[in-house]
Enzyme design. Sequence first.
Site, PDB file in Angstrom:
ATOM      1  N   LYS A   7      -2.725   6.989   1.303  1.00 28.49           N
ATOM      2  CA  LYS A   7      -2.491   7.286   2.726  1.00 28.49           C
ATOM      3  C   LYS A   7      -1.436   8.392   2.772  1.00 28.49           C
ATOM      4  O   LYS A   7      -0.248   8.144   2.909  1.00 28.49           O
ATOM      5  CB  LYS A   7      -2.057   6.021   3.472  1.00 28.49           C
ATOM      6  CG  LYS A   7      -2.289   6.109   4.978  1.00 28.49           C
ATOM      7  CD  LYS A   7      -2.284   4.744   5.619  1.00 28.49           C
ATOM      8  CE  LYS A   7      -2.166   4.814   7.130  1.00 28.49           C
ATOM      9  NZ  LYS A   7      -3.286   5.404   7.838  1.00 28.49           N
ATOM     10  N   GLU A  41     -16.363   6.072   6.021  1.00 27.96           N
ATOM     11  CA  GLU A  41     -15.545   5.414   7.048  1.00 27.96           C
ATOM     12  C   GLU A  41     -15.462   6.360   8.238  1.00 27.96           C
ATOM     13  O   GLU A  41     -16.043   7.450   8.209  1.00 27.96           O
ATOM     14  CB  GLU A  41     -14.145   5.128   6.491  1.00 27.96           C
ATOM     15  CG  GLU A  41     -13.426   6.401   6.024  1.00 27.96           C
ATOM     16  CD  GLU A  41     -12.037   6.137   5.453  1.00 27.96           C
ATOM     17  OE1 GLU A  41     -11.443   5.100   5.758  1.00 27.96           O
ATOM     18  OE2 GLU A  41     -11.559   7.006   4.701  1.00 27.96           O
ATOM     19  N   ARG A  89       0.830  -1.207   0.000  1.00 27.18           N
ATOM     20  CA  ARG A  89       0.000   0.000   0.000  1.00 27.18           C
ATOM     21  C   ARG A  89       0.867   1.260   0.000  1.00 27.18           C
ATOM     22  O   ARG A  89       0.536   2.258  -0.643  1.00 27.18           O
ATOM     23  CB  ARG A  89      -0.966   0.003   1.189  1.00 27.18           C
ATOM     24  CG  ARG A  89      -1.970   1.153   1.116  1.00 27.18           C
ATOM     25  CD  ARG A  89      -3.046   1.073   2.180  1.00 27.18           C
ATOM     26  NE  ARG A  89      -2.502   1.190   3.527  1.00 27.18           N
ATOM     27  CZ  ARG A  89      -3.225   1.109   4.641  1.00 27.18           C
ATOM     28  NH1 ARG A  89      -4.528   0.894   4.577  1.00 27.18           N
ATOM     29  NH2 ARG A  89      -2.656   1.223   5.829  1.00 27.18           N
TER      30      ARG A  89
HETATM   31  N1  PXG Z   1      -9.395   4.817   7.371  1.00 29.00           N
HETATM   32  C1  PXG Z   1      -8.522   5.810   7.615  1.00 29.00           C
HETATM   33  C2  PXG Z   1      -8.846   7.184   7.168  1.00 29.00           C
HETATM   34  C3  PXG Z   1      -7.315   5.524   8.270  1.00 29.00           C
HETATM   35  O1  PXG Z   1      -6.439   6.487   8.514  1.00 29.00           O
HETATM   36  C4  PXG Z   1      -8.000   3.215   8.435  1.00 29.00           C
HETATM   37  C5  PXG Z   1      -9.153   3.551   7.745  1.00 29.00           C
HETATM   38  C6  PXG Z   1      -7.755   1.792   8.788  1.00 29.00           C
HETATM   39  O2  PXG Z   1      -6.743   1.252   7.932  1.00 29.00           O
HETATM   40  P1  PXG Z   1      -5.742   0.107   8.408  1.00 29.00           P
HETATM   41  O3  PXG Z   1      -4.888  -0.136   7.249  1.00 29.00           O
HETATM   42  O4  PXG Z   1      -4.986   0.658   9.589  1.00 29.00           O
HETATM   43  O5  PXG Z   1      -6.586  -1.052   8.767  1.00 29.00           O
HETATM   44  C7  PXG Z   1      -7.054   4.204   8.686  1.00 29.00           C
HETATM   45  C8  PXG Z   1      -5.779   3.874   9.383  1.00 29.00           C
HETATM   46  C9  PXG Z   1      -2.999   6.880  13.930  1.00 29.00           C
HETATM   47  C10 PXG Z   1      -3.322   5.715  13.095  1.00 29.00           C
HETATM   48  O6  PXG Z   1      -1.828   7.036  14.263  1.00 29.00           O
HETATM   49  C11 PXG Z   1      -4.249   5.811  12.079  1.00 29.00           C
HETATM   50  C12 PXG Z   1      -4.526   4.706  11.307  1.00 29.00           C
HETATM   51  C13 PXG Z   1      -3.893   3.534  11.558  1.00 29.00           C
HETATM   52  C14 PXG Z   1      -2.964   3.460  12.565  1.00 29.00           C
HETATM   53  C15 PXG Z   1      -2.673   4.567  13.344  1.00 29.00           C
HETATM   54  O7  PXG Z   1      -3.893   7.661  14.256  1.00 29.00           O
HETATM   55  N2  PXG Z   1      -5.433   4.843  10.325  1.00 29.00           N
END
Ligand code: PXG
Length: 288
Positions: free
Chosen positions: A151, A184, A52
């Site tokens: 991301k 989301e 990703r």
């Molecule tokens: N949507 C958004 C907008 C995110 O930022 C997810 C979904 C979930 O994705 P993953 O790949 O983690 O299953 C995210 C992920 C933080 C932090 O430091 C944020 C995320 C993941 C880990 C830490 O706030 N966001």
Amino acid sequence: MGLKVFISGKLLDQADATISVFDHGLLYGDGVFEGIRTYGGKVFLHDEHIERLYESAKAIRLVIPMTPAAVKKAVEETVAANGIKDGYIRLVVTRGSGELGLDIRKTSNPQVIVIASTISLYPSDTYTKGMNLVTASTIRNHPGALSARIKSLNYLNNILARIEGTDAGMVEALMLNHKGEVAECTGDNIFIVKKGVLKTPPADAGILEGITRNAVLRLARQGGYPVEEVAMTRHDIYTADECFLTGTAAEIVPVVTLDGRSIGDGKPGSMTGKLLAMFKELTVKGSF
Ligand code: PXG
């Protein structure tokens, strides 16, 4: 003491781990990142996160100056150097430093940064009692303006929505897309269960295609549960039997109210519990 941080080829003491104020990662939020977990010292779903990261970089025309294998090794070395067992990794690639101006041709040396540390979870009663959510008035970025699948280092869209959640006394907030459909949460994907079917918005609903989301879909399919990636409105959530969020930090967290409507019987659901158990097993294995 502090942490050892990897920056572009070197493991440095935290205090020495700095980048230029001219880096476009800082000046414009121009860069990409990953948030990854480790369980028992093993990097969880490592290949998926690396893939990703490179896809996000490709979408913004950022050439990461290391091979995927070298980035993977840097992550593993940083985890080991900090003695992290159950922890959290922030992998960041910036555009590099350049002139004051948007032109990417005037930047050089994208910085690859790996921070291995720990992350604070939601309060533990969120997992036992379930989370309350409100819908933010801030909608998700229009995919035609900036794909939510990237991301990127610019999280203002999500931060503005999170502020609304915080103001309402909640730890997360639901975001709709430009069509008014459910997208989301600010840092988590959303699922519902309705009449035994697991449902989540499709990747083209203006969402980040979460690694945890994809893992849960795969586990559910392997377990023989019916799964649908389908557009949904808030009405679908209000009237669902169960609801939960997924994310690297959150893992799987039950949701029991949205906008003051109780979801199902107002308690964490049984399918949510089953998927959480399957997910925990996967974290022990480290990959599929
Ligand atoms: N949507 C958004 C907008 C995110 O930022 C997810 C979904 C979930 O994705 P993953 O790949 O983690 O299953 C995210 C992920 C933080 C932090 O430091 C944020 C995320 C993941 C880990 C830490 O706030 N966001």
